[in-house]
Motif scaffolding. Structure first.
Motif, PDB file in Angstrom:
ATOM      1  N   HIS A 110      17.286   5.239  16.704  1.00 34.49           N
ATOM      2  CA  HIS A 110      15.898   4.800  16.540  1.00 34.49           C
ATOM      3  C   HIS A 110      15.429   3.853  17.658  1.00 34.49           C
ATOM      4  N   HIS A 114      12.254   4.117  20.397  1.00 37.73           N
ATOM      5  CA  HIS A 114      11.146   3.179  20.667  1.00 37.73           C
ATOM      6  C   HIS A 114      10.955   3.024  22.180  1.00 37.73           C
ATOM      7  N   SER A 135       9.662  -5.151  16.801  1.00 34.80           N
ATOM      8  CA  SER A 135       9.167  -4.522  15.578  1.00 34.80           C
ATOM      9  C   SER A 135       9.503  -5.409  14.389  1.00 34.80           C
ATOM     10  N   ASP A 302       6.540   3.080  13.876  1.00 33.19           N
ATOM     11  CA  ASP A 302       7.522   4.145  13.665  1.00 33.19           C
ATOM     12  C   ASP A 302       6.858   5.521  13.595  1.00 33.19           C
TER      13      ASP A 302
HETATM   14 ZN    ZN Z   1      11.002   1.071  14.469  1.00 30.74          ZN
END
Ligand code: ZN
Ligand code: KG4
Length: 333
Positions: A110, A114, A135, A302
């Motif tokens: 993940h 980003h 985040s 996200d």
């Molecule tokens: Zn995230």
């Protein structure tokens, strides 16, 4: 032209995207409203919401991309990090899809996604570039040498920047997630009115627990004198909190840019929506001669499009996952 389906389910957004020949054709995001009443994401409720969202979200992504299931050549999914129950829903769906269609499965980190959100649309940075990913779950400075060659230079030792915003907002009685509200009130406030403790961490590490405690004690002290203190000073408190958090972020980012000599600088993650941080980046870029990059808002929070970009580069390298791969709440790169 190879077509990929990408799935993101690490926290409280269920998202699916279709990437064709490295370009994002669709990016559908279902947000979960159920958490607001609890003041934070409730993991079990997030998993259940993912279960009910995932099929319609994938259907919508395929439809918008005008692609059928049979035309998908591989499926990428967020394997780590995130809430384990949430990750399991996306992983389970992706595995079932790959197995049914007999196509490759691609595991995506993940946080790498980003960073690669910068490669969804023009203008795109050139390698090497530095990315400050901020985040609700993470705060990292990443040195990105190539699409899949990244190094975490520093990260937070405790709370994430978004969490610091949200927790400060909670102390002010604002609803969750309070980050965007602090941003909104900060516009009208004086950022120099109140000072909060700034952590001094070694290297590129961050810590937000000090500023959080400093805000808490400050509010408790002032409210003893005047119970309406928050109400009367809300915009100045928000502006000062925001400035304090941004200062810590920008200080380390500038230090990393100085030390590496890199002038291609990006920010990513939900907090990159913060108007104060955007302005600080723009101003510093002018002074330091940086070229700065901020992905469009829907690619900062996200989303599966960014998962699809990482999956695309792994697809080109034939970097496929085994069907028995399991998701992981925490994971190194
Ligand atoms: Zn995230
Ligand atoms: O990337 P994201 O959508 O989800 C995570 O992976 O965590 O980031 C959400 C975080 C929340 O903490 C939210 O308060 C924060 O980003 N955020 C903001 C702003 N917009 C979102 N914080 C400050 N100012 C904003 N404008």
């Amino acid at each position: 032209m190879p077509a990929l389906l990408a799935i993101e389910s690490s926290c409280d957004e269920t998202s699916a995207a279709v990437v064709v020949d490295g370009r994002v054709r669709s990016n559908i995001i279902a947000t979960q409203k159920v958490h607001a009443q609890y003041g934070g994401v409730v993991p079990e409720l997030a998993s259940r919401a993912h279960m009910s969202h995932i099929v319609p979200v994938v259907e919508a992504a395929l439809k918008e991309a005008q692609i059928s299931r049979q035309q998908i050549d591989a499926v990428g999914f967020t394997q780590a990090p995130g809430l384990i129950g949430s990750l399991m829903v996306g992983a389970g769906f992706a595995k079932a899809f790959a197995q049914a269609r007999r196509i490759p499965l691609i595991a995506v980190h993940h946080m790498q996604a980003h960073v690669l959100a910068h490669f969804i649309e023009e203008p795109k940075p050139q390698f090497p570039f530095l990315c400050l990913t901020v985040s609700g779950g993470h705060t990292q400075i990443v040195l990105c040498r190539d699409f899949l060659d990244m190094e975490v230079l520093g990260e937070t030792m405790d709370d994430a920047a978004g969490e610091a915003f949200d927790k400060a907002a909670k102390m002010l009685g604002l609803p969750y997630p309070g980050g965007p509200l602090i941003d909104r009130y900060a516009h009208e406030g004086n950022p120099n009115r109140f000072q909060f403790a700034q952590a001094s961490m070694p290297g590129y590490a961050f810590s937000f627990s000090g500023i959080k405690t400093s805000i808490l004690y400050f509010l408790q002290r002032e409210q003893k004198r005047d119970p309406d203190f928050i109400q009367k000073n809300l915009v100045d408190i928000c502006a000062s909190v925001q400035q304090g958090i941004i200062r810590m972020l920008m200080e380390k980012l500038e230090q990393a840019a100085r030390d590496t000599g890199i002038r291609q600088i990006g920010i990513a993650g939900g907090v990159s929506a913060n108007s104060g941080l955007r302005l600080a980046l723009q101003k510093t870029a002018e002074v330091q001669g940086w070229q700065s990059f901020i992905p469009a808002f829907q690619y900062c929070t996200d989303n599966a499009a960014m998962i699809g970009i990482v999956a695309w580069h792994k697809f080109l390298r034939g970097d496929f996952a085994d069907l028995n791969i399991t998701p992981s709440a925490r994971a190194a790169w």
